[in-house]
Structures are given as C-alpha cells and as structure tokens.
Design an enzyme around this catalytic site. Structure first.
Site, short mmCIF file in Angstrom:
data_model
loop_
_atom_site.label_atom_id
_atom_site.label_comp_id
_atom_site.label_asym_id
_atom_site.label_seq_id
_atom_site.Cartn_x
_atom_site.Cartn_y
_atom_site.Cartn_z
N HIS A 190 43.55 -32.53 31.41
CA HIS A 190 43.03 -32.14 30.09
C HIS A 190 42.24 -30.83 30.15
O HIS A 190 42.01 -30.20 29.11
CB HIS A 190 42.18 -33.26 29.48
CG HIS A 190 40.82 -33.43 30.11
ND1 HIS A 190 40.55 -34.39 31.06
CD2 HIS A 190 39.65 -32.78 29.92
CE1 HIS A 190 39.28 -34.32 31.41
NE2 HIS A 190 38.71 -33.35 30.73
N ASP B 193 45.80 -38.12 34.56
CA ASP B 193 44.96 -36.98 34.19
C ASP B 193 44.67 -36.07 35.39
O ASP B 193 43.60 -35.49 35.49
CB ASP B 193 43.65 -37.45 33.54
CG ASP B 193 42.96 -36.32 32.79
OD1 ASP B 193 43.64 -35.38 32.34
OD2 ASP B 193 41.71 -36.37 32.66
N SER C 144 34.27 -31.32 34.19
CA SER C 144 35.59 -31.94 34.29
C SER C 144 36.42 -31.34 35.42
O SER C 144 36.58 -30.15 35.51
CB SER C 144 36.34 -31.79 32.98
OG SER C 144 35.73 -32.50 31.95
#
Length: 463
Positions: free
Chosen positions: A102, A132, A211
């Site tokens: 993402h 992911d 992230s």
C-alpha cells in the site's frame, strides 16, 4: 466515543546487540550499537502517483442527480499528482527492498533516501497484495556500482511475547526515528485487513509514515515489517502490527528466483470452528478450521484431506482460524512438505501436505466489451482458483467477473465495480466469455442485467 480505526502504517523495529552498554545489574541501558548497525538498511520512501479527480461542477456530486442517474454522470475528469511517504528495508547487498504494497501501490515514481541522505530512484518489481508485501530494487546510473547495507532475516516463529523490539522508520515525514517496545502478542488475526492475517503485535511507538519499516530482534535481525496500527486519533496508541519476517522471506525468495510472486497454494477452503460447531463436533474448545471445499487435483486432495476434516495444526503450530491458516501457508515454501494435525470423526491424525504454486489467472481470456451497450468498456475474466483467491471467493466459483472498469461511464451505462460477478444478460445466463460475447452482439430494445456483488444480487433495467 470514536470507533477504533485500523490505519495502514509502516513501522521499523530494531533492538540491541551483545555490544550494547550494560548497567551495573547487567541489564542493557542502550541499544545504540544495534541502531547504528541496522539503520543504514532502512530507507524513507517517497512516491508520486497520478490520480483522476472530477473537475468542479455543482451538479456532479449532487445527491439528487446521482440518485436518478445511478452515479454515472462522471463529468470532466482531470489528473493530478499525489505524493505519499513510507519506509522500507534493504534485504540484499545489491539493493532489493521490501515494503508494504500500500506504500507504493500505483506509484508513478519511487525514490528512496538512506539515513546518510543518499538518494536513489527505485523500481517496483512485484507484490503480493494479499499479504501487503512489495519488492523493489534500487536503480543505479549507467556505469555506477554500489553495494548496500542490509538486514538479515530472523525466524519470526521463534520470537516470544516479551521480547524487546525497536521501531525504525519515517513517522510523519520528520526523518528516520527509533522507538522501543516489546512483542505484545503473536498470531494476531481477525483484524479485518484481509484473508492472510498472522500479525506480530507490539507496543513500540509507530505512526503514519512508518509503513514498510523493519522489526528486528536483539541481534538486529528482521522479525517483521510493520503494516498497521489501532488508533482513535491516527497516531500511536501502543497497539501496532507487523507482518512476520517468514512471510516476507517467502515473497522475496519467490521474486529473486522467478521474477514474480509465486504464492503457495493449499487447494482447499474452510471456515472457523465456532463454539456451536465445537460442541456439535465434540471438540474441547472452538479452534481450528473446518474444511468445506477442496479443489480437484489440488494439494489438499493429494494429501488425502476430506471435506469435514478439521485442521488443528500446521507444521507444528496451532491453527486458530482460517486467516491464521492462510497466513501460515503464505509464509511457507512451494514444493516443501508440511505436517497437518487433523481431527476426523473423533480421532487425531497427521497428514503430509506438499504445497503447490497457485495456478496463474486466465488473463489471456479477458474480454473487453465494445459497441453501444451498457457494458461497453468493462473488462471481464473467467473465474479461476487464482482469481477467486484474489477476490476472497470460494475457490470452485464459476462464471465471469469484472476485473477493470472504464475510466468514464457515459449516460445509460451500468455502475459495475471490480469484483462483480455477471449472472445474466436479458435473461440469458452468463457462464463463459462466449456467453457474454453472444449477449452483447444482439441489439435489443432494452437491457436487463443481473449481477452479484458480495452476497447481494442486483437487477438493473435499462431502456
């Protein structure tokens, strides 16, 4: 009180080594040496992506018009650049980087910045959307040679609750930062992020911008890639989640050896064992996965599994639910044999399962509808185990599904979404691409289209 929001956000975790300073009682008082060792392998990621936005017109977003036009009045679309940031971890000497999918999804350009401020362009190589995890590689200028500091993988199955971890990343874009915490739990699932949940939970402070960062153990080895936090405010509140390193390693190994993500495949599906099921089946407690679907000639059938079997363990690890089983399989290797602890008709036994590779999707059979009809511009693909897996549908699903929608929908177009399954056109069942081609080749006075979205069936009449 605001509901808890699951916020995607990458985190890096790093902890001390045997060279860290110790206090008078023999306890470590500093993790500085570990940080110095690991931080050169953590990068800040900056991406640019092109997004389509609607040009301003007071009618385009008016609920009155949308109600009667079914949201098909698209208006004039324009494109703009959207910038975002995250973190990543260098895992090979020649510059391969792992991060969250993402973070770099649909990125037009990617740049990575090291803690010494050296900056490089990077290229997207491959990704597993379900876990992911994405893999990139640093781009060197022609004639340029460079080697990069990288982190080694730890066995994430060996970590225990209470182990110290450090988070390293780029929170809120302020620059590379480090925070310390412990492993709060392992095997976390049912968080609503997807079908492959087996997260490491930590209380190390992690925030948006972290992230794709690294979770390392006390030896500086990678035990996870941070991916999500629970938060009411959007910032850290002591509950963060990381994808286990073993799952990351499988994706990386697949990319390095085949150039693409080859996902391990079980060839079966099941449901969580509830308390009611456990009582009905005379189990001690509600745990495991009840097999209710097996793909013919798949790995599960070849291992002699049967519908009604309950899987209790995978490779010696307890299996609490389907998400955890999927995650265990995703962190295993194609072609390897693993022990399954199975409960069948009141008895426990062990089955050997050789994982296969998830078959490729039938992208060569995709069909884009052309001509003057409500389906013009939509691309359909026959359902297959791989596509069903991507869409979290039963593996033996049949039919055709929308895989791409037109950029703009004209007046009289149907409002289908990606993942919608076409059921019928003008009362003719649509089971194959050929059925669809025959249906749209006709020129009726009106159209009646039936499709399925999730568990809901919709019927649309267009004159």
């Amino acid at each position: 009180m605001k509901r808890l929001l699951l916020i995607l956000s990458v985190f890096c975790f790093i902890s001390g080594t045997s060279t860290a300073r110790e206090n008078m009682m023999g306890l470590r008082s500093s993790f500085s040496q570990t940080v110095k060792t690991a931080s050169p392998a953590v990068v800040n990621i900056f991406t640019e992506k092109e997004v389509a936005t609607r040009a301003f017109n007071p009618f385009f977003d008016d609920p009155f018009f949308n109600k009667f036009l079914q949201g098909n009045l698209s208006g004039h679309m324009k494109k703009r650049l959207e910038r975002s940031l995250g973190s990543g971890v260098v895992v090979t000497e020649d510059g391969y980087i792992v991060t969250n999918y993402h973070v770099i999804e649909d990125a037009k350009s990617i740049r990575v910045v090291f803690n010494d401020r050296k900056e490089y362009a990077a290229e997207f190589i491959a990704a597993d959307k379900n876990t992911d995890i994405a893999v990139m590689r640093i781009i060197l200028e022609e004639g340029e040679e460079a080697t990069f500091k990288y982190v080694n993988f730890a066995d994430s199955d060996a970590i225990e609750v209470g182990d110290i971890v450090l988070a390293l990343g780029n929170p809120y874009g302020v620059g590379q930062s480090v925070s310390m915490g412990i492993v709060s739990a392992t095997g976390r699932s049912n968080l609503g992020t997807g079908e492959y949940e087996n997260f490491i939970q930590t209380d190390a402070a992690i925030n948006p911008g972290n992230s794709g960062g690294a979770l390392v153990d006390s030896e500086g080895k990678l035990v996870g890639v941070s991916t999500a936090i629970y938060s009411k405010s959007g910032g850290s509140q002591g509950i963060g989640f990381a994808i286990p390193a073993n799952s990351v390693r499988v994706t990386l190994n697949s990319v390095l050896t085949t150039g693409k993500v080859t996902r391990p495949w079980f060839g079966a599906n099941g449901q969580d064992v509830t308390d009611a099921l456990a009582q009905q089946l005379e189990l001690d407690r509600p745990t495991g996965v009840l097999i209710n679907e097996i793909v013919p000639e798949g790995p599960a059938e070849k291992s002699n599994l049967e519908i009604g079997d309950i899987i209790l363990t995978f490779a010696g690890h307890p299996v609490e639910n389907m998400s955890q089983l999927n995650a265990r399989i995703a962190s295993s290797f194609v072609g390897e044999v693993y022990d399954l602890g199975v409960w069948r008709e009141g008895k426990n036994y062990t089955s050997q399962l050789m994982l296969g590779a998830l078959p490729d999707r039938r992208t060569e059979d995709q069909y884009t509808v052309r001509g003057s009809n409500p389906l013009e511009g939509f691309t359909f693909e026959p359902l297959s185990p791989a596509l069903s897996d991507d869409l979290n549908m039963p593996l033996n699903s049949k039919g055709i599904v929308v895989v791409k929608t037109p950029a703009q929908k004209g007046f009289g177009m149907i409002a289908l979404n990606e993942g919608d399954v076409l059921i019928s056109v003008n009362k003719k069942s649509i089971n194959t691409i050929k059925d669809l081609q025959t249906a749209v080749s006709r020129r009726p006075s009106g159209w009646q289209i039936v499709y399925k979205r999730g568990n809901q069936t919709h019927r649309v009449l267009i004159q």
